[in-house]
Motif scaffolding. Structure first.
Motif, PDB file in Angstrom:
ATOM      1  N   THR A 142      35.215 -15.481  24.481  1.00 53.96           N
ATOM      2  CA  THR A 142      36.403 -15.224  25.298  1.00 53.96           C
ATOM      3  C   THR A 142      36.253 -13.925  26.088  1.00 53.96           C
ATOM      4  N   ALA A 143      35.813 -12.859  25.410  1.00 55.61           N
ATOM      5  CA  ALA A 143      35.642 -11.572  26.096  1.00 55.61           C
ATOM      6  C   ALA A 143      34.573 -11.657  27.177  1.00 55.61           C
ATOM      7  N   LEU A 144      33.465 -12.345  26.881  1.00 55.21           N
ATOM      8  CA  LEU A 144      32.388 -12.459  27.866  1.00 55.21           C
ATOM      9  C   LEU A 144      32.827 -13.273  29.076  1.00 55.21           C
ATOM     10  N   GLY A 145      33.499 -14.399  28.846  1.00 59.93           N
ATOM     11  CA  GLY A 145      33.972 -15.222  29.949  1.00 59.93           C
ATOM     12  C   GLY A 145      34.974 -14.484  30.818  1.00 59.93           C
ATOM     13  N   ALA A 146      35.903 -13.776  30.173  1.00 58.07           N
ATOM     14  CA  ALA A 146      36.896 -13.007  30.932  1.00 58.07           C
ATOM     15  C   ALA A 146      36.218 -11.921  31.752  1.00 58.07           C
ATOM     16  N   PHE A 184      34.860  -9.310  36.521  1.00 58.36           N
ATOM     17  CA  PHE A 184      33.835  -8.543  37.206  1.00 58.36           C
ATOM     18  C   PHE A 184      33.618  -9.079  38.618  1.00 58.36           C
ATOM     19  N   GLY A 185      33.566 -10.402  38.750  1.00 57.27           N
ATOM     20  CA  GLY A 185      33.379 -10.991  40.073  1.00 57.27           C
ATOM     21  C   GLY A 185      34.507 -10.641  41.019  1.00 57.27           C
ATOM     22  N   ILE A 186      35.753 -10.717  40.530  1.00 58.30           N
ATOM     23  CA  ILE A 186      36.904 -10.389  41.373  1.00 58.30           C
ATOM     24  C   ILE A 186      36.889  -8.909  41.753  1.00 58.30           C
ATOM     25  N   GLY A 187      36.624  -8.046  40.780  1.00 59.97           N
ATOM     26  CA  GLY A 187      36.641  -6.604  41.036  1.00 59.97           C
ATOM     27  C   GLY A 187      35.577  -6.167  42.021  1.00 59.97           C
ATOM     28  N   VAL A 188      34.361  -6.665  41.865  1.00 61.16           N
ATOM     29  CA  VAL A 188      33.273  -6.288  42.778  1.00 61.16           C
ATOM     30  C   VAL A 188      33.535  -6.841  44.173  1.00 61.16           C
ATOM     31  N   ALA A 189      34.027  -8.089  44.233  1.00 62.36           N
ATOM     32  CA  ALA A 189      34.318  -8.679  45.541  1.00 62.36           C
ATOM     33  C   ALA A 189      35.404  -7.890  46.273  1.00 62.36           C
ATOM     34  N   ALA A 190      36.423  -7.445  45.542  1.00 62.38           N
ATOM     35  CA  ALA A 190      37.490  -6.662  46.167  1.00 62.38           C
ATOM     36  C   ALA A 190      36.978  -5.294  46.617  1.00 62.38           C
ATOM     37  N   ALA A 191      36.116  -4.671  45.814  1.00 57.51           N
ATOM     38  CA  ALA A 191      35.587  -3.355  46.179  1.00 57.51           C
ATOM     39  C   ALA A 191      34.678  -3.428  47.405  1.00 57.51           C
ATOM     40  N   ALA A 192      33.940  -4.533  47.525  1.00 55.21           N
ATOM     41  CA  ALA A 192      32.987  -4.674  48.625  1.00 55.21           C
ATOM     42  C   ALA A 192      33.573  -5.385  49.840  1.00 55.21           C
ATOM     43  N   LEU A 224      42.605 -10.727  47.176  1.00 57.31           N
ATOM     44  CA  LEU A 224      41.971 -10.911  45.864  1.00 57.31           C
ATOM     45  C   LEU A 224      42.754 -10.228  44.742  1.00 57.31           C
ATOM     46  N   MET A 225      43.329  -9.065  45.030  1.00 60.58           N
ATOM     47  CA  MET A 225      43.920  -8.261  43.966  1.00 60.58           C
ATOM     48  C   MET A 225      45.403  -8.483  43.740  1.00 60.58           C
ATOM     49  N   ARG A 226      46.142  -9.029  44.720  1.00 60.25           N
ATOM     50  CA  ARG A 226      47.580  -9.204  44.510  1.00 60.25           C
ATOM     51  C   ARG A 226      47.883 -10.182  43.372  1.00 60.25           C
ATOM     52  N   PRO A 227      47.184 -11.327  43.254  1.00 55.60           N
ATOM     53  CA  PRO A 227      47.431 -12.179  42.078  1.00 55.60           C
ATOM     54  C   PRO A 227      47.124 -11.468  40.765  1.00 55.60           C
ATOM     55  N   VAL A 228      46.117 -10.599  40.786  1.00 57.16           N
ATOM     56  CA  VAL A 228      45.781  -9.822  39.589  1.00 57.16           C
ATOM     57  C   VAL A 228      46.937  -8.889  39.227  1.00 57.16           C
ATOM     58  N   ASP A 229      47.538  -8.267  40.235  1.00 59.47           N
ATOM     59  CA  ASP A 229      48.658  -7.368  39.985  1.00 59.47           C
ATOM     60  C   ASP A 229      49.845  -8.121  39.385  1.00 59.47           C
ATOM     61  N   VAL A 230      50.082  -9.326  39.883  1.00 56.13           N
ATOM     62  CA  VAL A 230      51.165 -10.144  39.327  1.00 56.13           C
ATOM     63  C   VAL A 230      50.876 -10.479  37.874  1.00 56.13           C
ATOM     64  N   LEU A 231      49.635 -10.833  37.587  1.00 58.13           N
ATOM     65  CA  LEU A 231      49.252 -11.186  36.224  1.00 58.13           C
ATOM     66  C   LEU A 231      49.393 -10.002  35.275  1.00 58.13           C
ATOM     67  N   LEU A 232      49.159  -8.799  35.797  1.00 60.73           N
ATOM     68  CA  LEU A 232      49.311  -7.599  34.969  1.00 60.73           C
ATOM     69  C   LEU A 232      50.749  -7.388  34.508  1.00 60.73           C
ATOM     70  N   ILE A 268      40.525  -6.130  33.556  1.00 59.00           N
ATOM     71  CA  ILE A 268      39.087  -6.022  33.820  1.00 59.00           C
ATOM     72  C   ILE A 268      38.839  -5.896  35.320  1.00 59.00           C
ATOM     73  N   ALA A 269      39.485  -6.766  36.100  1.00 59.94           N
ATOM     74  CA  ALA A 269      39.288  -6.744  37.555  1.00 59.94           C
ATOM     75  C   ALA A 269      39.718  -5.402  38.144  1.00 59.94           C
ATOM     76  N   ARG A 270      40.841  -4.857  37.681  1.00 59.42           N
ATOM     77  CA  ARG A 270      41.293  -3.560  38.194  1.00 59.42           C
ATOM     78  C   ARG A 270      40.294  -2.460  37.861  1.00 59.42           C
ATOM     79  N   PHE A 271      39.798  -2.472  36.632  1.00 59.63           N
ATOM     80  CA  PHE A 271      38.848  -1.436  36.228  1.00 59.63           C
ATOM     81  C   PHE A 271      37.545  -1.546  37.015  1.00 59.63           C
ATOM     82  N   VAL A 272      37.031  -2.756  37.141  1.00 63.63           N
ATOM     83  CA  VAL A 272      35.758  -2.949  37.834  1.00 63.63           C
ATOM     84  C   VAL A 272      35.894  -2.575  39.301  1.00 63.63           C
ATOM     85  N   ARG A 273      37.016  -2.911  39.924  1.00 73.21           N
ATOM     86  CA  ARG A 273      37.198  -2.537  41.326  1.00 73.21           C
ATOM     87  C   ARG A 273      37.158  -1.016  41.489  1.00 73.21           C
ATOM     88  N   THR A 274      37.831  -0.304  40.581  1.00 72.54           N
ATOM     89  CA  THR A 274      37.830   1.156  40.646  1.00 72.54           C
ATOM     90  C   THR A 274      36.426   1.719  40.443  1.00 72.54           C
TER      91      THR A 274
END
Length: 274
Positions: free
Chosen positions: A72-76, A81-89, A99-107, A141-147
């Motif tokens: 579960t942790a690896l899949g998540a 990671f894919g979302i965070g790197v894509a948003a950063a780049a 990419l990040m607004r759905p993540v913010d809602v989920l948070l 995870i996505a928020r951390f990886v993007r940062t």
């Protein structure tokens, strides 16, 4: 290896050995049912509410628990990671926002609420609950990886490579991996602990594995009413979960701490000892 790290490894080793070698060792346990919460001829820990030897149940209850938590942790982390790197780049701000607004809602949604809804709608499907736990972990995870990735992707080294007209992708990737490896590895240790916590919480609430399972969290929940007359039926599986979580966090923090800070601490200790 210093004594501190050896201690952390020892904390982790106990539950890992239970999970890895436990099913083989448990074969020697008596097959017949014992008196619920009574003594056991095989171990000093007695029997649980179903008349199973507590030690034998603990030996067989960690394999699935750890496997589901790790997957579960690896899949998540792969998804986040894919979302965070894509948003950063992302070359445009609106694309990063998309990419990040759905993540913010989920948070904003409590993680246990996601897990409980998934469990109730699927009548406690372990697979769906594991997926719900992974979904709850994706957003942080996505928020951390993007940062973590933003300072690397838009940093001076990457800009210098682009200005030089570098076209070999592996040079960009090699630098990014070197810069992000330490924070990402440290964060993965935290997310694995969170996955174990959510899985244990779901099982404790009766939303995960079968309530007759020997899973560690299920055993704690099932035997908690007999804590005073059969304390080991609760304490042993609970202790294994605590050792796993605490040992993992301490070891990851130690392994991934800043080498310069560690070296400075070693010098200070050597000075005091001298």
């Amino acid at each position: 290896m210093n004594r501190r790290r050896a201690l952390y490894l020892s904390l982790m080793a106990v539950p890992l050995l239970f999970a890895a070698a436990g099913p083989l060792l448990a074969r020697a346990a008596p097959a017949e049912r014992l008196t619920p919460f009574g003594p056991s001829p095989w171990s000093p820990f007695g029997a649980d509410r179903l008349g199973r030897d507590v030690l034998a149940a603990a030996l067989t209850g960690g394999h699935t628990f750890l496997l589901v938590g790790s997957v579960t942790a690896l899949g998540a982390y792969l998804v986040g990671f894919g979302i965070g790197v894509a948003a950063a780049a992302a070359p445009r701000a609106w694309l990063a926002d998309l990419l990040m607004r759905p993540v913010d809602v989920l948070l904003c949604v409590p993680s246990l609420l996601i897990i409980m809804v998934a469990a109730l709608r699927t009548k406690g499907s372990a697979v769906v609950i594991a997926g719900a736990i992974g979904l709850a972990l994706v957003a942080p995870i996505a928020r951390f990886v993007r940062t973590a990735a933003a300072g690397v992707v838009h940093g001076p080294v990457m800009e210098a490579l682009r200005m030089q007209g570098e076209t070999r992708a592996y040079r960009y990737g090699r630098f990014a991996v070197r810069e992000m490896a330490r924070p990402i590895a440290a964060d993965f240790g935290i997310r694995f602990t969170a996955a174990v916590y959510f899985l244990a919480s779901a099982n404790f609430l009766g939303l995960g594995f079968d309530t007759t399972s020997t899973d560690w969290a299920v055993s704690v929940a099932a035997n908690k009413d007999a804590l005073l007359i059969a304390p080991w039926a609760v304490a042993l599986p609970g202790l294994l979960i605590v050792l796993l979580v605490v040992g993992t966090n301490l070891l990851v923090d130690d392994l991934l701490s800043d080498p310069r800070r560690v070296a400075a601490g070693d010098i200070r200790r050597a000075g005091r000892d001298g």
